[in-house]
Design an enzyme around this catalytic site. Structure first.
Site, PDB file in Angstrom:
ATOM      1  N   ASP A   1      -8.592  -4.686  -6.122  1.00  0.00           N
ATOM      2  CA  ASP A   1      -8.132  -3.753  -5.086  1.00  0.00           C
ATOM      3  C   ASP A   1      -8.655  -2.358  -5.394  1.00  0.00           C
ATOM      4  O   ASP A   1      -8.424  -1.833  -6.494  1.00  0.00           O
ATOM      5  CB  ASP A   1      -6.599  -3.738  -5.064  1.00  0.00           C
ATOM      6  CG  ASP A   1      -6.025  -2.875  -3.949  1.00  0.00           C
ATOM      7  OD1 ASP A   1      -6.799  -2.233  -3.210  1.00  0.00           O
ATOM      8  OD2 ASP A   1      -4.793  -2.854  -3.824  1.00  0.00           O
TER       9      ASP A   1
ATOM     10  N   SER B   1       0.834  -1.194   0.000  1.00  0.00           N
ATOM     11  CA  SER B   1       0.000   0.000   0.000  1.00  0.00           C
ATOM     12  C   SER B   1       0.875   1.254   0.000  1.00  0.00           C
ATOM     13  O   SER B   1       1.690   1.425  -0.900  1.00  0.00           O
ATOM     14  CB  SER B   1      -0.968  -0.025   1.184  1.00  0.00           C
ATOM     15  OG  SER B   1      -2.001   0.902   1.003  1.00  0.00           O
TER      16      SER B   1
END
Length: 529
Positions: free
Chosen positions: A456, A191
């Site tokens: 995602d 991330s």
């Protein structure tokens, strides 16, 4: 995610189930208010802490001295925490460093125990390290979180921390020199930390021999409407149809008249929330659970599935909620869920604005070190953006049109952030150009692996964005898109890796394979006499 305070948790005979990162999905001020409400209702319960399991190894914690400012001598230093796993280390082996990103390093220890750091260290005879980020966990260089005190929290300083650590660290009790570039370092992050991993490989190629950027958000944007659009594309079809129906109905009733506006707010149990944008944000909050799903049931949340189940299946039934006002079954089911899980949580001793409102700047004035939300919010306001908004007109949507950029970013302009500072002021707009200048969607380097999840919600901010150029997947430059996967799903693992689902077992095997290939080509730097 917004980091909670660091909790003193002994890891003797304990293991940690990782919490999935979820750092910017709703209006950030709303996240803070909801977190505070939960703390009031369940005092002492950590809102973002690790979940504890059965026995695990003990990983020693050490401190590394970093300068407060790498580019101007302030005379101040701070202690940066790191943890070491030497179970598999062999002399000459690599260092596998996992960047903890915008969270306490304690919450990343599962990945040292049985996740990606353990997997790669075991396969390569490597030394595993979790490195905590400045201003998070206990690696705090300041006495408060005022705007002035946060001015050393930026990409340039944090990247320099990692470089300095790699070049100078001396692990207590370890007899060999593991510093870079004399030892190959493999940098991993997921991330925000995934973006940092890619940035480290590009900006410090002499120190970072190889890197894996998992769900690396390398493309910063001010308005990030694509986040919710990925959920719309990949969530169950019936759930999405119910969401689309209810959200359009919500916005239409808000706009039609004062009577319909009050009726729809009443239906959701939020009649006394003054600002419609706060109501729109609250009803979208269950969508955040999509990012928190994981292939491992012991880690994954069931929140999104429960939400979709509550929305039911589409049909043509309607219900009268006030004279002349009828709504769909989608709206009825959605409102019932919000009443049960959110609206009813506000105690009778508080007003609904006190529980859920975000327009009172005084609610966000505190700057002591317990206000840990301020650190990532500072990074959002100054460099990263990622403000979740409704999509442009003409796009299908699953969140309300009340979710505007002005609303999502208003906390950056509150007095506590913007004016009460002597040495630093928050910019009017986050400097996303400083992030994207490092490569953005086109970021690339030899021995930089890009690993992303197809479903995602952060994928539009990664090199696998639909607007990024396509690439060839090679051993030197791996480019992996995991089908039906969400946010950095390769980071966690099982003790028995053979029991992992095929997509996860495959990516773990591929990561071992290309890292080993990289290491086979490594040569120690020449020593100039």
């Amino acid at each position: 995610m917004f980091s909670a305070a660091d909790y003193c948790i002994a890891i003797l005979a304990l293991a940690f189930v990782p919490r999935v990162q979820a750092f910017s999905l709703l209006n950030p001020a709303q996240i803070i208010k909801l977190s505070r409400l939960e703390q009031r209702l369940a005092p002492g319960a950590p809102d973002d802490g690790p979940v504890l399991l059965a026995a695990s190894p003990t990983f020693p914690q050490y401190n590394f001295t970093q300068p407060l400012d790498h580019f101007q001598d302030t005379g101040f230093t701070f202690q940066q925490r790191y943890w070491v796993d030497d179970r598999y280390f062999q002399s000459g082996g690599p260092v596998i460093v996992l960047d903890s990103g915008e969270d306490s390093g304690v919450d990343r220890l599962p990945f040292l125990q049985q996740g990606i750091a353990q997997i790669l260290a075991n396969a390569t005879g490597g030394l595993g390290i979790v490195l905590e980020h400045r201003y998070y966990g206990s690696s705090i260089p300041v006495n408060n979180f005022t705007t002035d005190s946060l001015r050393w929290l930026n990409n340039k300083q944090a990247l320099a921390d990692s470089a300095n650590f790699m070049a100078r660290v001396e692990v207590p009790g370890l007899s060999v020199n593991i510093t870079a570039p004399g030892t190959p370092w493999i940098y991993y992050g997921g991330s925000y930390a995934g973006a940092r991993s890619a940035h480290m490989r590009v900006l410090y190629p002499d120190l970072v021999y190889g890197a894996i950027a998992s769900s690396g958000v390398v493309y910063a944007t001010v308005s990030d409407w694509q986040y919710m659009d990925i959920i719309r594309q990949f969530a169950p079809a019936d759930c999405v149809q119910q969401l689309e129906t209810a959200v359009v109905e919500f916005d239409n009733l808000l706009a039609k008249s004062s009577a319909t506006r009050q009726a729809i707010k009443m239906l959701y149990g939020l009649p006394n929330v003054t600002h419609d944008a706060d109501v729109g944000s609250l009803i979208s909050s269950p969508l955040g659970n999509w990012q928190n799903t994981n292939w491992d049931p012991s880690v994954s949340t069931t929140g999104f599935d429960k939400f979709c189940s509550a929305l039911g299946t589409p049909n043509n039934l309607t219900t009268t909620i006030a004279p002349g006002i009828r709504v769909s079954n989608a709206t009825m089911n959605y409102a019932a869920y919000i009443n049960r899980t959110i609206s009813s949580r506000c105690p009778s001793s508080s007003t609904q604005d006190e529980c859920f409102g975000t327009f009172n700047a005084a609610d966000f004035n505190a700057t002591d070190l317990s206000e840990t939300w301020r650190t990532w919010q500072f990074q959002v306001c100054t460099q990263w953006g990622f403000f979740t908004t409704a999509p442009p007109p003409g796009h299908l949507r699953i969140i309300s049109n009340t979710q505007t950029l002005e609303y999502a970013s208003q906390i950056c302009g509150f007095v506590s952030f913007y004016q009460q500072c002597e040495h630093y002021r928050i910019p009017d707009v986050p400097d996303v150009a400083s992030v994207n200048a490092i490569g953005g969607l086109n970021i690339a380097a030899d021995r930089l692996a890009i690993v992303d999840g197809q479903a995602d919600p952060w994928r539009p901010n990664t090199a696998h964005s639909d607007i990024a150029k396509n690439r060839t997947d090679t051993t030197l430059r791996p480019f992996k898109l995991l089908s039906e996967s969400v946010h950095h799903w390769d980071e966690n693992g099982l003790v028995d890796h053979s029991a992992e689902p095929p997509v996860i077992a495959t990516i773990h095997s591929q990561e071992i394979e290309f890292v080993k290939a990289w290491l086979a080509d490594w040569k120690p730097p020449r020593v100039h006499g």
